[in-house]
Design an enzyme around this catalytic site. Structure first.
Site, mmCIF file in Angstrom:
data_model
loop_
_atom_site.group_PDB
_atom_site.id
_atom_site.type_symbol
_atom_site.label_atom_id
_atom_site.label_comp_id
_atom_site.label_asym_id
_atom_site.label_seq_id
_atom_site.Cartn_x
_atom_site.Cartn_y
_atom_site.Cartn_z
ATOM 1 N N ASP A 66 0.930 -1.145 -0.117
ATOM 2 C CA ASP A 66 0.018 0.142 -0.062
ATOM 3 C C ASP A 66 0.789 1.241 0.053
ATOM 4 O O ASP A 66 2.087 1.226 0.187
ATOM 5 C CB ASP A 66 -0.835 -0.034 1.193
ATOM 6 N N ASN A 135 -8.035 -0.128 13.976
ATOM 7 C CA ASN A 135 -9.303 -0.134 13.277
ATOM 8 C C ASN A 135 -9.704 -1.570 12.748
ATOM 9 O O ASN A 135 -10.617 -1.864 12.274
ATOM 10 C CB ASN A 135 -9.763 0.844 12.380
ATOM 11 N N HIS A 137 -7.822 -2.854 10.161
ATOM 12 C CA HIS A 137 -7.484 -2.632 8.747
ATOM 13 C C HIS A 137 -6.217 -3.537 8.289
ATOM 14 O O HIS A 137 -5.362 -3.729 9.191
ATOM 15 C CB HIS A 137 -7.075 -1.190 8.117
ATOM 16 N N GLU A 142 -9.856 -0.768 4.724
ATOM 17 C CA GLU A 142 -10.434 -0.249 5.925
ATOM 18 C C GLU A 142 -11.813 -1.179 6.215
ATOM 19 O O GLU A 142 -12.536 -1.791 5.264
ATOM 20 C CB GLU A 142 -10.741 1.076 5.765
HETATM 21 C C1 F6R Z 1 1.461 -0.257 6.249
HETATM 22 C C2 F6R Z 1 0.310 -0.957 6.330
HETATM 23 C C3 F6R Z 1 -0.844 -0.847 7.727
HETATM 24 C C4 F6R Z 1 0.311 -0.935 8.645
HETATM 25 C C5 F6R Z 1 -0.861 -0.680 9.922
HETATM 26 C C6 F6R Z 1 -0.269 -1.082 11.380
HETATM 27 O O1 F6R Z 1 2.075 -0.565 5.006
HETATM 28 O O2 F6R Z 1 -0.229 -1.873 5.456
HETATM 29 O O3 F6R Z 1 -2.082 -1.681 7.426
HETATM 30 O O4 F6R Z 1 0.513 -2.175 8.832
HETATM 31 O O5 F6R Z 1 -1.581 0.413 9.985
HETATM 32 O O6 F6R Z 1 0.762 -0.206 11.603
HETATM 33 P P1 F6R Z 1 1.787 -0.122 12.654
HETATM 34 O O7 F6R Z 1 2.810 -1.193 12.422
HETATM 35 O O8 F6R Z 1 2.661 1.226 12.521
HETATM 36 O O9 F6R Z 1 1.046 -0.318 13.846
#
Ligand code: F6R
Length: 239
Positions: A66, A135, A137, A142
């Protein structure tokens, strides 16, 4: 499969070894690795292991999971920048082996099509490693997402836009993302989800103990035949 580790360090050791094993078993593996704080240590350990064992990543392909729309690859905080610093540069990965969304592209639909076509040609992905948002995701899938979608443009959840500020030095307008779809993640040979810390405990409980539905996109991983959920004790505190 769910594994609970005593420490973030132990979780990261295990996740690092999973990536190494994938490349050892298949030197032409296709990998899709999330950015974010959670896998940071695993990637450092993975690179150290690769160097120590003289493991070549020459044949490995990387597909981006992403990216933030409007954030260029040179900006610290972009998913590309994160992976470039932690993985691509230290492992000398050639540009031709990296297929990443360009969040600055004038035609984002064309970006989605390009990545969809890449996965069709080179995929399925062998290993996808994801974190989880508070959340629920996965990538930028999402809550409420259509699980059949391929690469797509996303209106970011307010929670994601807020939490995402932590990656940037200055405040950014984070309104859209561009992401692989759940269908592409679920088609991977293996999916590893990593989560650490108390801030993830509530959503991990929902992911593991609630319904499997798009209300919590991470819950779909429970349906994956090779799905692995790696938690430290804190993230598992509400199980
Ligand atoms: C980033 C991604 C997001 C993160 C998620 C957790 O490439 O795909 O889905 O994996 O938001 O982020 P952290 O690890 O910073 O808590």
């Amino acid at each position: 499969m769910v594994s609970i580790f005593n420490t973030y360090d132990a979780l990261s050791d295990f996740a690092a070894q999973e990536i190494i094993n994938t490349v050892q078993q298949n030197p032409k593996a296709v990998l899709c690795l999330a950015a974010g704080d959670t896998p940071r240590l695993a990637y450092k350990k993975m690179v150290a292991l690769a160097h120590k064992n003289h493991l070549s990543f020459f044949g490995v392909t990387f597909i981006g999971l992403d990216e933030w729309v409007g954030i260029g690859p040179a900006i610290e905080g972009s998913c590309y920048h994160f992976l470039n610093e932690l993985i691509f540069k230290p492992l000398s990965i050639k540009e031709e082996a990296i297929f990443f969304f360009n969040g600055m592209a004038a035609n984002l639909q064309a970006e989605c099509k390009r990545i969809d076509a890449t996965i069709k040609e080179l995929g399925p992905i062998d290993l996808t490693l994801v974190g989880i948002g508070i959340n629920g995701h996965i990538g930028f899938n999402e809550p409420g997402i259509d699980p059949e979608l391929g690469a797509h443009i996303v209106a970011l959840d307010a929670v994601t836009a807020n939490v995402g500020q932590k990656y940037f030095r200055e405040k950014k307008q984070l309104t859209q993302g561009i992401s692989l779809g759940m269908a592409q993640i679920m088609a991977s040979g293996k999916v590893v989800l990593v989560a650490n810390g108390l801030k993830k405990a509530a959503i991990i409980s929902e992911t593991m103990q609630g319904n499997i539905s798009n209300a919590v996109p991470a819950s779909f991983i429970r349906n994956h035949p090779n799905g692995m959920i790696l938690l430290d004790k804190e993230a598992a505190a509400e199980l």
